[in-house]
Design an enzyme around this catalytic site. Structure first.
Site, PDB file in Angstrom:
ATOM      1  N   LYS A   1      -4.036   0.719  -8.717  1.00 29.51           N
ATOM      2  CA  LYS A   1      -3.606   0.910  -8.018  1.00 29.51           C
ATOM      3  C   LYS A   1      -2.704   1.633  -8.131  1.00 29.51           C
ATOM      4  CE  LYS A   1      -4.617  -1.977  -4.110  1.00 29.51           C
ATOM      5  NZ  LYS A   1      -3.515  -2.925  -2.574  1.00 29.51           N
TER       6      LYS A   1
ATOM      7  N   LYS B   1      -3.524 -12.690 -11.941  1.00 33.43           N
ATOM      8  CA  LYS B   1      -4.288 -11.187 -10.939  1.00 33.43           C
ATOM      9  C   LYS B   1      -5.005 -10.677 -11.060  1.00 33.43           C
ATOM     10  CE  LYS B   1      -2.521  -6.942  -8.913  1.00 33.43           C
ATOM     11  NZ  LYS B   1      -1.404  -5.867  -8.482  1.00 33.43           N
TER      12      LYS B   1
ATOM     13  N   ARG C   1      -9.106  -9.690  -2.441  1.00 38.06           N
ATOM     14  CA  ARG C   1      -8.386  -9.298  -3.137  1.00 38.06           C
ATOM     15  C   ARG C   1      -6.616  -9.374  -1.981  1.00 38.06           C
ATOM     16  NH1 ARG C   1      -7.425  -3.984  -7.427  1.00 38.06           N
ATOM     17  NH2 ARG C   1      -5.122  -3.877  -6.947  1.00 38.06           N
TER      18      ARG C   1
ATOM     19  N   HIS D   1       3.498 -11.138   3.014  1.00 47.32           N
ATOM     20  CA  HIS D   1       3.288  -9.977   3.136  1.00 47.32           C
ATOM     21  C   HIS D   1       3.059  -8.898   4.188  1.00 47.32           C
ATOM     22  CE1 HIS D   1       3.002  -9.865  -1.348  1.00 47.32           C
ATOM     23  NE2 HIS D   1       2.859  -8.693  -1.364  1.00 47.32           N
TER      24      HIS D   1
ATOM     25  N   HIS E   1       6.416  -6.876   5.586  1.00 50.57           N
ATOM     26  CA  HIS E   1       6.688  -5.616   5.624  1.00 50.57           C
ATOM     27  C   HIS E   1       6.869  -5.393   6.942  1.00 50.57           C
ATOM     28  CE1 HIS E   1       2.972  -4.335   2.926  1.00 50.57           C
ATOM     29  NE2 HIS E   1       3.892  -4.599   2.026  1.00 50.57           N
TER      30      HIS E   1
ATOM     31  N   HIS F   1      11.596  -5.860  -1.398  1.00 51.95           N
ATOM     32  CA  HIS F   1      10.115  -5.710  -1.245  1.00 51.95           C
ATOM     33  C   HIS F   1       9.494  -7.801  -1.241  1.00 51.95           C
ATOM     34  CE1 HIS F   1       5.342  -5.446  -0.562  1.00 51.95           C
ATOM     35  NE2 HIS F   1       6.267  -6.413  -1.932  1.00 51.95           N
TER      36      HIS F   1
HETATM   37  P1  NAD Z   1      11.535   0.800  -8.919  1.00 51.51           P
HETATM   38  O1  NAD Z   1      10.814   1.059  -9.673  1.00 51.51           O
HETATM   39  O2  NAD Z   1      12.616   1.032  -7.990  1.00 51.51           O
HETATM   40  O3  NAD Z   1      13.176  -0.161 -10.073  1.00 51.51           O
HETATM   41  C1  NAD Z   1      13.777  -1.475  -9.244  1.00 51.51           C
HETATM   42  C2  NAD Z   1      14.645  -0.057 -10.210  1.00 51.51           C
HETATM   43  O4  NAD Z   1      15.429  -1.102 -10.962  1.00 51.51           O
HETATM   44  C3  NAD Z   1      15.271   1.000 -10.066  1.00 51.51           C
HETATM   45  O5  NAD Z   1      16.453   0.864  -9.670  1.00 51.51           O
HETATM   46  C4  NAD Z   1      15.129   1.475 -11.439  1.00 51.51           C
HETATM   47  O6  NAD Z   1      15.311   2.930 -11.882  1.00 51.51           O
HETATM   48  C5  NAD Z   1      15.611   0.269 -12.243  1.00 51.51           C
HETATM   49  N1  NAD Z   1      15.435  -0.451 -13.668  1.00 51.51           N
HETATM   50  C6  NAD Z   1      13.455  -0.424 -13.729  1.00 51.51           C
HETATM   51  N2  NAD Z   1      13.891  -1.265 -14.890  1.00 51.51           N
HETATM   52  C7  NAD Z   1      15.436  -1.715 -14.966  1.00 51.51           C
HETATM   53  C8  NAD Z   1      15.232  -1.994 -16.308  1.00 51.51           C
HETATM   54  N3  NAD Z   1      15.182  -2.933 -17.009  1.00 51.51           N
HETATM   55  N4  NAD Z   1      16.625  -2.915 -16.121  1.00 51.51           N
HETATM   56  C9  NAD Z   1      17.704  -2.067 -15.092  1.00 51.51           C
HETATM   57  N5  NAD Z   1      17.434  -1.231 -14.218  1.00 51.51           N
HETATM   58  C10 NAD Z   1      15.666  -1.440 -13.942  1.00 51.51           C
HETATM   59  O7  NAD Z   1      10.598  -1.177  -7.750  1.00 51.51           O
HETATM   60  P2  NAD Z   1       9.919  -1.913  -8.101  1.00 51.51           P
HETATM   61  O8  NAD Z   1      10.475  -3.514  -7.799  1.00 51.51           O
HETATM   62  O9  NAD Z   1       9.573  -1.908  -9.827  1.00 51.51           O
HETATM   63  O10 NAD Z   1       8.842  -1.650  -7.698  1.00 51.51           O
HETATM   64  C11 NAD Z   1       8.644  -1.419  -6.137  1.00 51.51           C
HETATM   65  C12 NAD Z   1       7.824   0.094  -6.401  1.00 51.51           C
HETATM   66  O11 NAD Z   1       6.801  -0.781  -6.856  1.00 51.51           O
HETATM   67  C13 NAD Z   1       6.892  -0.062  -4.922  1.00 51.51           C
HETATM   68  O12 NAD Z   1       7.185   1.486  -5.089  1.00 51.51           O
HETATM   69  C14 NAD Z   1       5.748  -0.596  -4.892  1.00 51.51           C
HETATM   70  O13 NAD Z   1       5.140   0.311  -3.575  1.00 51.51           O
HETATM   71  C15 NAD Z   1       5.086  -0.825  -6.111  1.00 51.51           C
HETATM   72  N6  NAD Z   1       4.042  -1.516  -6.413  1.00 51.51           N
HETATM   73  C16 NAD Z   1       3.106  -1.212  -6.936  1.00 51.51           C
HETATM   74  C17 NAD Z   1       1.601  -2.046  -6.856  1.00 51.51           C
HETATM   75  C18 NAD Z   1       0.413  -1.795  -7.085  1.00 51.51           C
HETATM   76  O14 NAD Z   1      -0.562  -2.239  -7.224  1.00 51.51           O
HETATM   77  N7  NAD Z   1       0.392  -0.590  -8.181  1.00 51.51           N
HETATM   78  C19 NAD Z   1       2.546  -3.440  -6.211  1.00 51.51           C
HETATM   79  C20 NAD Z   1       3.366  -3.848  -6.358  1.00 51.51           C
HETATM   80  C21 NAD Z   1       4.468  -2.708  -5.826  1.00 51.51           C
HETATM   81 MG    MG Z   2       4.331  -7.250  -3.177  1.00 51.14          MG
END
Ligand code: NAD
Ligand code: MG
Length: 362
Positions: free
Chosen positions: A143, A227, A241, A248, A252, A265
């Site tokens: 996704k 997953k 799925r 959630h 949400h 989240h």
């Molecule tokens: P994010 O990408 O915002 O990362 C969280 C924070 O950590 C950010 O500030 C980032 O810059 C920082 N960061 C990243 N790697 C780091 C590291 N190694 N060291 C220090 N800082 C670091 O958040 P996330 O939780 O990774 O992802 C959330 C996003 O993922 C949302 O937009 C959500 O919609 C999406 N998502 C998508 C799916 C999918 O199936 N495609 C599933 C779940 C979530």
């Molecule tokens: Mg989730």
């Protein structure tokens, strides 16, 4: 020392791909076998670039490697920022044979994947997720997308990566709140489908919170495997799925009530899973001891066990009514038939939900 600890394959016919998990892989693991042409565009953000971009570039020896560094934050998961990826690709004359590389958390991963789905009608892409959440969740399953001012993840595409490279060493720089948020999704896999994994998590939670790299690699491996199995059975979210959404629906509602960014989240999902367990117990599906078991493991991961102060049952009802899983105005929830087995149901008793909300809202 660089070491591969686990490998697994996501089975999707001709769109199958490997997930490689280990320590110190970034910069030491050669990713060129997955690059078809001679060009690579690494997309990252301003937080991750100073930490890991140099190392990521070293994973593509002998190729034209260009980079684009985006601003950091969910608020930049939008058209304007997406366009900066296309600008960079066109300015550096990347052809249809280019490979996009996502280096960062889920925000960078979702945007880069969507750019790869669109650029020249679709180019290959590689995921190097650097948050626990992106390693166990968003980098697997294909996704991709961006947010619209009127809704999160509303513009997107399914586009599977060619390989996912997970380096547990990248988690050492992650803020501990983000680690806990990722652990919420890890616990979720145990609760929905894998009792054995849940028992393992109960035994190893202290090592995980302390970022022990072998324990992390094992947890990431078992989460990705879970997953991958669910996604392989239901690539386009026809039915199964939906169980990935345990916690959630409540979660949400919490995220929206708190205002995006105030609760992570995973934090909201952690509380949401405790609420789903409470409702499952009221429905007679699991015992009170099981409900406590869920609450204990979520709390041990450093996650909140109650919704934000001031959030009322009416707030929950209003926010849950717009959930994507609902059909014909009927609230559909993921509950626990047993610990280790989730079910999707529209048949929970309204009075049970009322009691759950009354218990958790203060
Ligand atoms: P994010 O990408 O915002 O990362 C969280 C924070 O950590 C950010 O500030 C980032 O810059 C920082 N960061 C990243 N790697 C780091 C590291 N190694 N060291 C220090 N800082 C670091 O958040 P996330 O939780 O990774 O992802 C959330 C996003 O993922 C949302 O937009 C959500 O919609 C999406 N998502 C998508 C799916 C999918 O199936 N495609 C599933 C779940 C979530
Ligand atoms: Mg989730």
């Amino acid at each position: 020392m660089s070491r591969i600890l686990h490998e697994l394959n996501v089975d999707l016919g001709d769109r199958s791909y490997p997930i490689v998990i280990g320590q110190q892989l970034l910069g030491n693991y050669d990713l060129t076998p997955w690059v078809g042409g001679s060009q690579v565009m690494i997309v990252t953000n301003e937080t991750v670039a100073p930490l890991y971009l140099e190392r990521a570039i070293r994973s593509f020896p002998g190729l034209q490697v260009d980079t684009v560094v985006l601003p950091d934050g969910e608020q930049y998961k939008d058209w304007g920022t997406l366009n900066r990826i296309f600008d960079a690709l066109l300015e550096k004359r990347h052809s249809r044979k280019t490979t996009l590389v996502a280096l960062g958390g889920g925000v960078v991963g979702d945007m880069t994947g969507f750019a790869a789905a669109c650029y020249q009608r679709g180019v290959p892409f590689i995921q190097i997720p650097t948050t626990l959440l992106s390693q166990v969740d968003s980098s697997v399953g294909g996704k991709t997308g961006i947010n619209h001012p009127l809704g999160k993840n509303m513009i997107g595409a399914f586009h599977q990566p060619d390989v996912v490279l997970i380096d547990t060493a990248s988690l050492t720089t992650l803020p501990s709140r983000e680690v806990s948020a990722g652990l919420a999704e890890v616990i979720k896999y145990g609760l929905i489908r894998d009792l054995d994994f849940l028992a393992w998590l109960e035994a190893e939670m202290e090592r995980l919170v302390a970022l022990d790299s072998e324990a992390l690699a094992e947890a990431i491996y078992r989460s990705c495997r879970c997953k991958a199995e669910v996604v392989a059975l239901d690539e386009r979210e026809g039915g199964l799925r939906a169980i990935l959404n345990l916690g959630h629906t409540f979660g949400h509602a919490i995220e929206t009530f708190a205002g995006y960014g105030n609760w992570l989240h995973g934090e909201a999902v952690g509380t949401g899973m405790i609420m789903a367990a409470d409702l499952s117990a009221r429905e007679g599906m699991i015992s009170d001891a099981d409900e406590r078991r869920v609450r204990d493991i979520v709390r041990r991961a450093g996650l909140p066990a109650r919704p934000p102060e001031g959030m009322s049952p009416d707030d929950f009802m209003a926010l849950m009514a717009v959930d994507k899983k609902n059909i014909d105005g009927k609230l559909r929830l993921v509950l626990l038939a047993h610990v280790g087995q989730a079910v999707v149901t529209a048949d929970s008793k309204p009075e049970n939900l009322t009691e759950t909300l009354a218990k958790f809202c203060r």
